[in-house]
Write a protein that holds these residues in place. Sequence first.
Motif, short mmCIF file in Angstrom:
data_model
loop_
_atom_site.label_atom_id
_atom_site.label_comp_id
_atom_site.label_asym_id
_atom_site.label_seq_id
_atom_site.Cartn_x
_atom_site.Cartn_y
_atom_site.Cartn_z
N PRO A 15 -3.65 70.37 61.06
CA PRO A 15 -4.59 70.40 62.19
C PRO A 15 -4.69 69.02 62.84
O PRO A 15 -4.50 67.99 62.19
CB PRO A 15 -5.91 70.80 61.52
N VAL A 16 -5.00 69.04 64.13
CA VAL A 16 -5.10 67.81 64.92
C VAL A 16 -6.44 67.80 65.65
O VAL A 16 -6.84 68.81 66.23
CB VAL A 16 -3.96 67.70 65.95
N ARG A 63 -2.75 73.06 64.91
CA ARG A 63 -1.51 72.35 64.59
C ARG A 63 -1.06 71.63 65.86
O ARG A 63 -1.56 71.94 66.94
CB ARG A 63 -0.43 73.34 64.12
N PRO A 64 -0.15 70.68 65.78
CA PRO A 64 0.34 70.02 66.99
C PRO A 64 0.87 71.03 68.00
O PRO A 64 1.56 72.00 67.64
CB PRO A 64 1.46 69.11 66.47
N ALA A 65 0.51 70.86 69.23
CA ALA A 65 0.89 71.81 70.28
C ALA A 65 2.38 71.77 70.56
O ALA A 65 3.01 70.70 70.55
CB ALA A 65 0.11 71.50 71.56
N THR A 66 2.95 72.93 70.83
CA THR A 66 4.36 73.03 71.20
C THR A 66 4.55 73.72 72.55
O THR A 66 5.54 73.49 73.23
CB THR A 66 5.16 73.80 70.13
N ARG A 67 3.61 74.59 72.92
CA ARG A 67 3.68 75.28 74.20
C ARG A 67 2.62 74.65 75.13
O ARG A 67 1.46 75.04 75.10
CB ARG A 67 3.45 76.78 74.05
N ALA A 85 0.72 62.15 72.58
CA ALA A 85 1.61 62.12 71.42
C ALA A 85 0.92 62.66 70.17
O ALA A 85 1.53 63.40 69.39
CB ALA A 85 2.08 60.68 71.18
N THR A 86 -0.34 62.32 69.97
CA THR A 86 -1.07 62.83 68.82
C THR A 86 -1.23 64.34 68.90
O THR A 86 -1.06 65.06 67.91
CB THR A 86 -2.46 62.16 68.73
N ALA A 87 -1.52 64.83 70.10
CA ALA A 87 -1.74 66.26 70.30
C ALA A 87 -0.48 67.08 70.06
O ALA A 87 -0.56 68.25 69.70
CB ALA A 87 -2.29 66.53 71.69
N VAL A 88 0.69 66.49 70.29
CA VAL A 88 1.95 67.23 70.14
C VAL A 88 2.76 66.77 68.94
O VAL A 88 3.91 67.17 68.77
CB VAL A 88 2.81 67.16 71.43
#
Length: 327
Positions: A41-42, A56-60, A166-169
């Motif tokens: 989790p972020v 979790r870190p975003a990918t979409r 960067a932290t978010a992804v």
Amino acid sequence: MRSALTAIAAIVVLAACGTTEAPVPEQAPTGAGTASATAAPVTVTDGRGKEVKLDRPATRVVSLEWGETEMLTSLGVMPVGAADVKGYTTWVSAAKLDPSVKDVGTRQEPSVDSISALQPDLVLMEAERDAPLVAQLEKFVPVLVFTGSDATRNLDRMREDLNLIATAVGKTDAAAKLLTAFDAAMADSKQKIAAAGAAGKPFVMADGWKQGSTISIRLFGKGALVSDVAELVGLKNAWTGKVDKAWGLGTTDVEGLTGLKDPDIRLFYNAPEDDVFADGLAGNAIWKSLPFVEKQQVTKLPNGIWTFGGPLSCQQYAEALVKAYTA
């Protein structure tokens, strides 16, 4: 950026901008839907001071402003959707978008339905876009809101925005590499400017547009991102007119440039579409009498340097400055 951009939205949505792309960190792009390096989790705090939690870190990711779109892409994460993809392609060359990126409407009025259809796990946007839009989006997706600009600390703000994304992804290592490369590029540019005997030389940065027979010129004053970059590499902003507090931007006309009398001033301008400086002002007597015009010290930036971008656009801008003073 709303107040700075209202007059410009009717033309080419200037914002609110070298010839060589800065290197992207050596890593494979995350592509839409690909798992990030970590699934932990972020929790991040955005420009509103709001804590945003992700499972979790975003990918979409959908990005609704070009500066954030550039930063996201430069980190190796291709957005699934972005606002005004065609405009981005024209104005931003530092971090190119894949053909797969869906256009979700304009930066002023993105389509909530188009964004929702992409099933994003994160949206990036700037606060000066409609606040009601934030509430609409947050009904179905986490939203990170950015200030976009702060004329009291724009370089620090840019670094913070990059690190926030960067932290978010899950790309903090990539952000560190980008910022290390940025710092090295600024130091190298400063050394080259000094070696050319141009340290401390005055400059002016502008863009402009034409409505009917009236030509308006927008000056990037002290505190504008590209002004901060130019001063970081050793130059001095000659424009001391009134500018807004967020973006460091001020608007004038050709008569307003007559106070720029220093013969050492070099004017840089951005015009990937209509060139009002080379075309609209070509026959203007006042324009032709300005010292930097008479001395042919007017430099058009290479197309695609976004003047409100991230580290890669700033590196392109520094390269263009160096080229002008060392040619």
